[in-house]
Design a protein around this motif. Structure first.
Motif: not given
Length: 543
Positions: A67, A71, A75, A334, A355, A362, A366, A371, A374
């Motif tokens: 991740t 990103g 992040n 993002m 979102e 993210h 992302r 998503s 999340e």
């Protein structure tokens, strides 16, 4: 104009909205508003699945590292740790409550591979219909205590004493209603429909982000709009998403000459991060090449991807050729309303999740299928936070702030007519799309500044305009802020690529651009109000 009182107002109809509302409904009086139907949201369109480290050779630490890498290390690491560490437990809770994901012949979860992941960790349902399956399951579980109001658009956030205390809505009959609550939660999705090519539902214009900004909440990371590399292209129009999971199962990109152009672009080739793949496709298209997804290596394509098969068949794509024409399209934002991991915004009483929110999880781009995870994780953290500090007010003393009427006798003939949604989308794609540069961004900003009188007078204009014009003004406001952010970030990072500053700069790492509406000072209040009313008259001159 009527008024009603609730404990919690949730705006949106996707997974984040429904999960949060369902968690809260056992202890609070919850109402949900959606400007379209309950099925008109991005969650229903999600194909790929849910990324989660549940397989024994995988770990949350690996998911965490993937991740961060995707990103571009922009992040917020605490948010990423919470997402990847809590994800397996929250997902198991849904499974134990009846949500079913696809399994193989041995009964194990059928885990998919997607771009920038180091492991197969994508759970999917219904082949390529994970979002639809999740939403239908959740609708079946949604508490009868939750009231959902469809086709009623939130057009204003009420603020009193620096606290959000409710909303004003406008329904299809032109009726305005005030609703008051101690907690207002925005779960409206991103802003993909600011662009002509998008995987988003057409209702996802980012209006709630602009509403939050106008109310005094801070927005951040607005320069980071992710473009999904592979949308089905028919006659120059993007008509639907072709999931990244297709490439995860062996499909590859090629141009019209049969050249596999991703082979030398990135070590992960066709499964490189989305921003990398989208720019490579953009370069091919800019060279007048057509781009195709070659599915010849995908076993049992029609069984594994029934929704994509149906989409292709509908638009006359012959899958026997094994070539699907694709183009990048705006997919995930993002940026958004600046929040903590508990969904708190900088405006008391206002929360955001999914979102629409930006807690930094993210980064600048992302990771695929993060998503849905999340929404599952942060809906729960938000609900737990609100329930831990539960305050239910059965009678909230909050009233609608009055605004001066526009003096129609003193209209100034300086504002230009509002543009169409299509004009806005064209200008955004041309100058603030996949590849940006200063000259184009300045041209876009100059164009958007023509409409700033509308944005400055939006609180007054909301009282007299219909929803189409109100939404257009909020689109223009958000586009202006995006353009400002894209100009300020003089580097390339993740989804934000500047051809005049093509590399990432260490000095910009972890630097966030914040946007907050300037508040009136006691000393300058009179002059600001005069300017505000003047702007309102300018904007009203063409209505």
């Amino acid at each position: 104009m009527s008024s009603l009182q609730r404990d919690v107002i949730v705006v949106g109809s996707g997974l984040s909205a429904l999960l949060t509302a369902n968690y809260l409904s056992e202890h609070m009086n919850v109402i949900i508003f959606t400007k379209s139907s309950k099925n008109d949201n991005n969650s229903f369109l999600a194909q790929g699945g849910v990324a989660c480290a549940i397989e024994h050779t995988d770990s949350w630490q690996l998911h965490y590292e993937d991740t961060l890498a995707a990103g571009c290390y922009h992040n917020e690491e605490d948010a990423v740790e919470l997402l990847t560490k809590c994800g397996p437990g929250e997902l198991q809770a849904l499974i134990q409550n009846g949500m079913q994901f696809d399994r193989d012949v041995l009964g194990d979860f059928s885990l998919g591979m997607e771009g920038a992941h180091s492991k197969r960790r994508i759970l999917h349902a219904g082949g390529d219909q994970t979002g639809k399956e999740l939403m239908e399951w959740l609708h079946s579980k949604l508490s009868k205590k939750v009231l959902m109001v469809e086709h009623e658009t939130v057009i204003k956030l009420h603020v009193q004493n620096d606290q959000c205390c409710g909303v004003q809505t406008l329904n299809s009959n032109g009726e305005r209603t005030n609703y008051f609550a101690t907690k207002v939660i925005l779960a409206t999705g991103g802003a993909g429909s600011l662009y002509p090519y998008t995987s988003n539902n057409e209702s996802i214009t980012g209006m709630a982000l602009s509403l939050a900004y106008q109310a005094g909440a801070t927005l951040t990371d607005l320069e980071f709009m992710q473009f999904h590399p592979t949308m089905l292209s028919v006659d120059g129009i993007a008509v639907g998403l072709v999931s990244e999971a297709v490439r995860g199962e062996g499909a590859f990109l090629q141009n019209g000459k049969g050249h596999r152009f991703m082979e030398h672009v990135h070590p992960m080739k066709d499964l490189a991060p989305r921003d990398v793949v989208s720019r490579a496709i953009f370069q091919e298209l800019d060279n007048d090449e057509k781009v195709y997804l070659n599915i010849s290596n995908v076993e049992q394509f029609q069984t594994r991807f029934p929704a994509i098969t149906k989409l292709c068949t509908k638009h006359g794509i012959d899958l026997k050729t094994h070539l699907i024409p694709v183009v990048p399209g705006a997919h995930f934002y993002m940026g958004g309303i600046h929040t903590t991991v508990h969904g708190e915004t900088t405006l008391q009483g206002l929360y955001a999740v999914g979102e629409a929110a930006c807690n930094g999880v993210h980064g600048a781009n992302r990771l695929a299928s993060n998503s849905l995870l999340e929404t599952i994780v942060f809906s729960k953290t938000l609900a737990d936070h609100l329930l831990a500090g539960k305050v239910i007010s059965h009678h909230l003393f909050c009233h609608q702030t009055s605004t001066d009427k526009i003096d129609t006798d003193l209209l100034q003939q300086r504002a230009v007519p509002l543009p169409s949604k299509e004009e806005i989308q064209h200008m955004m794609m041309k100058h603030a799309g996949i590849v940006r540069h200063e000259e184009g961004l300045v041209e876009l900003k100059d164009w958007l500044e023509l409409f700033q009188p509308y944005c400055k007078a939006i609180n007054q204009l909301t009282d007299i305009l219909q929803i189409k014009e109100i939404e257009t003004i909020h689109m223009l406001q958000l586009c202006y802020l995006i353009t400002e952010a894209a100009l300020q970030r003089k580097e390339s990072r993740g989804a934000h690529f500047r051809s005049d500053f093509p590399v990432a700069k260490e000095s910009w790492r972890q630097v966030r651009i914040l946007h907050v509406q300037q508040r009136e000072s006691a000393l300058g209040k009179e002059n600001e109000i005069d300017e505000y009313n003047h702007a309102a008259r300018d904007a009203a001159s063409f209505l």
